[in-house]
Write an enzyme that holds these catalytic residues in place. Structure first.
Site, PDB file in Angstrom:
ATOM      1  N   GLU A   1     -35.522  28.768  -9.829  1.00 47.88           N
ATOM      2  CA  GLU A   1     -34.237  29.036 -10.503  1.00 47.88           C
ATOM      3  C   GLU A   1     -33.368  27.779 -10.543  1.00 47.88           C
ATOM      4  O   GLU A   1     -32.698  27.505 -11.547  1.00 47.88           O
ATOM      5  CB  GLU A   1     -33.509  30.182  -9.782  1.00 47.88           C
ATOM      6  CG  GLU A   1     -34.239  31.508  -9.964  1.00 47.88           C
ATOM      7  CD  GLU A   1     -33.642  32.633  -9.120  1.00 47.88           C
ATOM      8  OE1 GLU A   1     -33.670  32.515  -7.881  1.00 47.88           O
ATOM      9  OE2 GLU A   1     -33.137  33.606  -9.691  1.00 47.88           O
TER      10      GLU A   1
ATOM     11  N   GLU B   1     -40.183  36.897  -5.476  1.00 47.56           N
ATOM     12  CA  GLU B   1     -39.273  37.818  -4.773  1.00 47.56           C
ATOM     13  C   GLU B   1     -39.852  39.221  -4.659  1.00 47.56           C
ATOM     14  O   GLU B   1     -39.581  39.950  -3.703  1.00 47.56           O
ATOM     15  CB  GLU B   1     -37.919  37.887  -5.501  1.00 47.56           C
ATOM     16  CG  GLU B   1     -37.079  36.625  -5.407  1.00 47.56           C
ATOM     17  CD  GLU B   1     -37.367  35.598  -6.501  1.00 47.56           C
ATOM     18  OE1 GLU B   1     -38.396  35.726  -7.194  1.00 47.56           O
ATOM     19  OE2 GLU B   1     -36.561  34.666  -6.659  1.00 47.56           O
TER      20      GLU B   1
ATOM     21  N   GLY C   1     -35.653  30.955  -5.656  1.00 48.74           N
ATOM     22  CA  GLY C   1     -34.449  30.166  -5.910  1.00 48.74           C
ATOM     23  C   GLY C   1     -34.750  28.708  -6.251  1.00 48.74           C
ATOM     24  O   GLY C   1     -33.946  28.040  -6.906  1.00 48.74           O
TER      25      GLY C   1
ATOM     26  N   ALA D   1     -34.750  30.861  -1.870  1.00 50.77           N
ATOM     27  CA  ALA D   1     -33.635  31.154  -0.976  1.00 50.77           C
ATOM     28  C   ALA D   1     -34.200  31.306   0.432  1.00 50.77           C
ATOM     29  O   ALA D   1     -35.379  31.636   0.602  1.00 50.77           O
ATOM     30  CB  ALA D   1     -32.951  32.442  -1.417  1.00 50.77           C
TER      31      ALA D   1
HETATM   32  N1  CAA Z   1     -37.167  30.823   3.476  1.00 51.35           N
HETATM   33  C1  CAA Z   1     -37.198  30.530   4.794  1.00 51.35           C
HETATM   34  N2  CAA Z   1     -38.240  29.906   5.370  1.00 51.35           N
HETATM   35  C2  CAA Z   1     -39.271  29.533   4.583  1.00 51.35           C
HETATM   36  C3  CAA Z   1     -39.284  29.794   3.215  1.00 51.35           C
HETATM   37  C4  CAA Z   1     -38.160  30.464   2.640  1.00 51.35           C
HETATM   38  N3  CAA Z   1     -38.066  30.731   1.334  1.00 51.35           N
HETATM   39  N4  CAA Z   1     -40.446  29.336   2.687  1.00 51.35           N
HETATM   40  C5  CAA Z   1     -41.126  28.799   3.728  1.00 51.35           C
HETATM   41  N5  CAA Z   1     -40.412  28.911   4.857  1.00 51.35           N
HETATM   42  C6  CAA Z   1     -40.787  28.469   6.204  1.00 51.35           C
HETATM   43  C7  CAA Z   1     -41.853  29.386   6.798  1.00 51.35           C
HETATM   44  O1  CAA Z   1     -41.262  30.523   7.398  1.00 51.35           O
HETATM   45  C8  CAA Z   1     -42.492  28.443   7.797  1.00 51.35           C
HETATM   46  O2  CAA Z   1     -41.646  28.389   8.933  1.00 51.35           O
HETATM   47  P1  CAA Z   1     -42.301  28.471  10.442  1.00 51.35           P
HETATM   48  O3  CAA Z   1     -43.132  27.232  10.523  1.00 51.35           O
HETATM   49  O4  CAA Z   1     -41.092  28.477  11.320  1.00 51.35           O
HETATM   50  O5  CAA Z   1     -43.131  29.711  10.486  1.00 51.35           O
HETATM   51  C9  CAA Z   1     -42.405  27.068   7.126  1.00 51.35           C
HETATM   52  O6  CAA Z   1     -41.408  27.189   6.114  1.00 51.35           O
HETATM   53  C10 CAA Z   1     -43.708  26.680   6.438  1.00 51.35           C
HETATM   54  O7  CAA Z   1     -44.066  27.733   5.561  1.00 51.35           O
HETATM   55  P2  CAA Z   1     -45.505  28.440   5.605  1.00 51.35           P
HETATM   56  O8  CAA Z   1     -46.077  28.374   6.982  1.00 51.35           O
HETATM   57  O9  CAA Z   1     -45.367  29.795   4.975  1.00 51.35           O
HETATM   58  O10 CAA Z   1     -46.303  27.436   4.649  1.00 51.35           O
HETATM   59  P3  CAA Z   1     -47.582  27.775   3.762  1.00 51.35           P
HETATM   60  O11 CAA Z   1     -48.096  26.469   3.283  1.00 51.35           O
HETATM   61  O12 CAA Z   1     -48.524  28.674   4.492  1.00 51.35           O
HETATM   62  O13 CAA Z   1     -47.015  28.611   2.514  1.00 51.35           O
HETATM   63  C11 CAA Z   1     -45.445  29.094   0.759  1.00 51.35           C
HETATM   64  C12 CAA Z   1     -46.120  28.005   1.620  1.00 51.35           C
HETATM   65  C13 CAA Z   1     -46.476  29.754  -0.159  1.00 51.35           C
HETATM   66  C14 CAA Z   1     -44.377  28.406  -0.089  1.00 51.35           C
HETATM   67  C15 CAA Z   1     -44.818  30.154   1.677  1.00 51.35           C
HETATM   68  O14 CAA Z   1     -44.009  29.493   2.629  1.00 51.35           O
HETATM   69  C16 CAA Z   1     -43.956  31.155   0.963  1.00 51.35           C
HETATM   70  O15 CAA Z   1     -44.463  32.072   0.346  1.00 51.35           O
HETATM   71  N6  CAA Z   1     -42.622  30.986   1.062  1.00 51.35           N
HETATM   72  C17 CAA Z   1     -41.675  31.928   0.511  1.00 51.35           C
HETATM   73  C18 CAA Z   1     -41.556  31.809  -0.984  1.00 51.35           C
HETATM   74  C19 CAA Z   1     -40.616  32.865  -1.498  1.00 51.35           C
HETATM   75  O16 CAA Z   1     -40.845  34.057  -1.357  1.00 51.35           O
HETATM   76  N7  CAA Z   1     -39.521  32.443  -2.144  1.00 51.35           N
HETATM   77  C20 CAA Z   1     -38.530  33.343  -2.673  1.00 51.35           C
HETATM   78  C21 CAA Z   1     -37.423  33.551  -1.674  1.00 51.35           C
HETATM   79  S1  CAA Z   1     -36.291  34.829  -2.128  1.00 51.35           S
HETATM   80  C22 CAA Z   1     -35.308  34.118  -3.326  1.00 51.35           C
HETATM   81  O17 CAA Z   1     -35.438  32.981  -3.671  1.00 51.35           O
HETATM   82  C23 CAA Z   1     -34.253  35.061  -3.876  1.00 51.35           C
HETATM   83  C24 CAA Z   1     -33.411  34.536  -4.952  1.00 51.35           C
HETATM   84  O18 CAA Z   1     -33.775  34.468  -6.114  1.00 51.35           O
HETATM   85  C25 CAA Z   1     -32.024  34.192  -4.666  1.00 51.35           C
END
Ligand code: CAA
Length: 258
Positions: free
Chosen positions: A112, A132, A109, A64
């Protein structure tokens, strides 16, 4: 559509989630578009199956959209979880086959979404997880239920409580994906080969199998309700504010249990 590339060939729709600057994270606009795609799949008699993949080689869907989540209040979070659960349930219940072709991160998500699809295949570089917990929240789009159904309670709890990512081959060993292939071309070739087999069967028998398998997993049971409520309760905490803020600020969170 702003967030999808769409192709149609031999009765099969292939949609590519395309929001590369956020690693294809699911924001509200993207979810609305996905809802329209699923609606069309249900209604269009010429379309017999759907393949979902992600743009590029890095991500299927990284979850998400955390920047959107970060500003939700508790009621909005409850509504978001319920509408995400409903959309993913429509995917799971679709009488036409839906294959997730996972080409990179399938986190939160994104994992999921993949789990709501009927069949999952992945490239070697794909990564799976429910991270999460690192944001001070929990899965909210059916992951607590489907991950448990697919990999069993013990491993599902470990994945959700640690937030660890696992490789495509580990996911295959757990039954979370059916096949692992070397790259994107092989992925789409296999997705199409599996889909072509299915779309040449009787659509009535295909629909009956999906419906019957799903009948064994009652969506209305307490788990989904608890998930939506507990997801939204988590958003009402300092830990959630800290978790999402730390992600946006690219630093480690400090959780206080408040
Ligand atoms: N939401 C919004 N933006 C995201 C994102 C997300 N889930 N995942 C990555 N991005 C964005 C980052 O903020 C970054 O943006 P900027 O360049 O503007 O800073 C861009 O995508 C590239 O990401 P990274 O620089 O972090 O890339 P990386 O290669 O260093 O890491 C990653 C990759 C491990 C996937 C890391 O991006 C990450 O941990 N992302 C989040 C994963 C996460 O926590 N997902 C769960 C979300 S909550 C959810 O899903 C709830 C639910 O069940 C409904």
């Amino acid at each position: 559509m702003k967030n999808f590339q769409i192709q149609y060939s031999s009765k099969v729709l292939t949609v590519t989630v395309s929001r590369p600057k956020a690693l294809n994270a699911l924001n509200a606009e993207l979810l609305e578009e996905l809802n329209d795609i699923i609606q069309e799949l249900y209604q269009n008699n010429d379309t017999r199956g759907l393949i979902i993949t992600g743009d590029g080689d890095k991500a299927f869907v990284a979850g998400a959209d955390i920047k959107e989540l970060a500003v939700l209040d508790r009621e909005q979070a409850l509504a978001l979880a319920r509408s995400g659960q409903n959309l993913f349930k429509r995917i799971e219940d679709c009488p036409k086959p839906i294959i997730a072709a996972i080409n990179g991160y399938a986190l939160g998500g994104g994992c999921e979404l993949a789990m709501a699809c009927h069949i999952r295949i992945a490239t070697e570089n794909a990564k799976f997880g429910q991270p999460e917990i690192n944001l001070g929240i929990m899965p909210g789009y059916g992951g607590t239920q489907r991950l448990t159904q697919i990999v069993g309670r013990g491993k599902a709890l470990e994945l959700m409580l640690t937030g660890d990512q696992i490789s495509a081959n580990e996911a295959k060993a757990l039954g979370l994906v059916n096949h692992v292939v070397s790259g994107k071309d092989e992925l789409m070739a296999l997705a199409n080969a599996i889909m072509n087999k299915i779309v040449n069967k009787s659509p009535l028998a295909v629909a009956s199998i999906i419906k019957t398998v799903n009948a064994g997993f009652d969506f209305e049971r307490a788990g989904y309700t608890a998930e939506a409520e507990n997801f939204s309760a988590c958003t009402d905490t300092n830990d959630f504010r800290e978790g999402t803020k730390s992600f946006i600020e690219k630093r480690q969170p400090t959780f206080t249990g408040r």
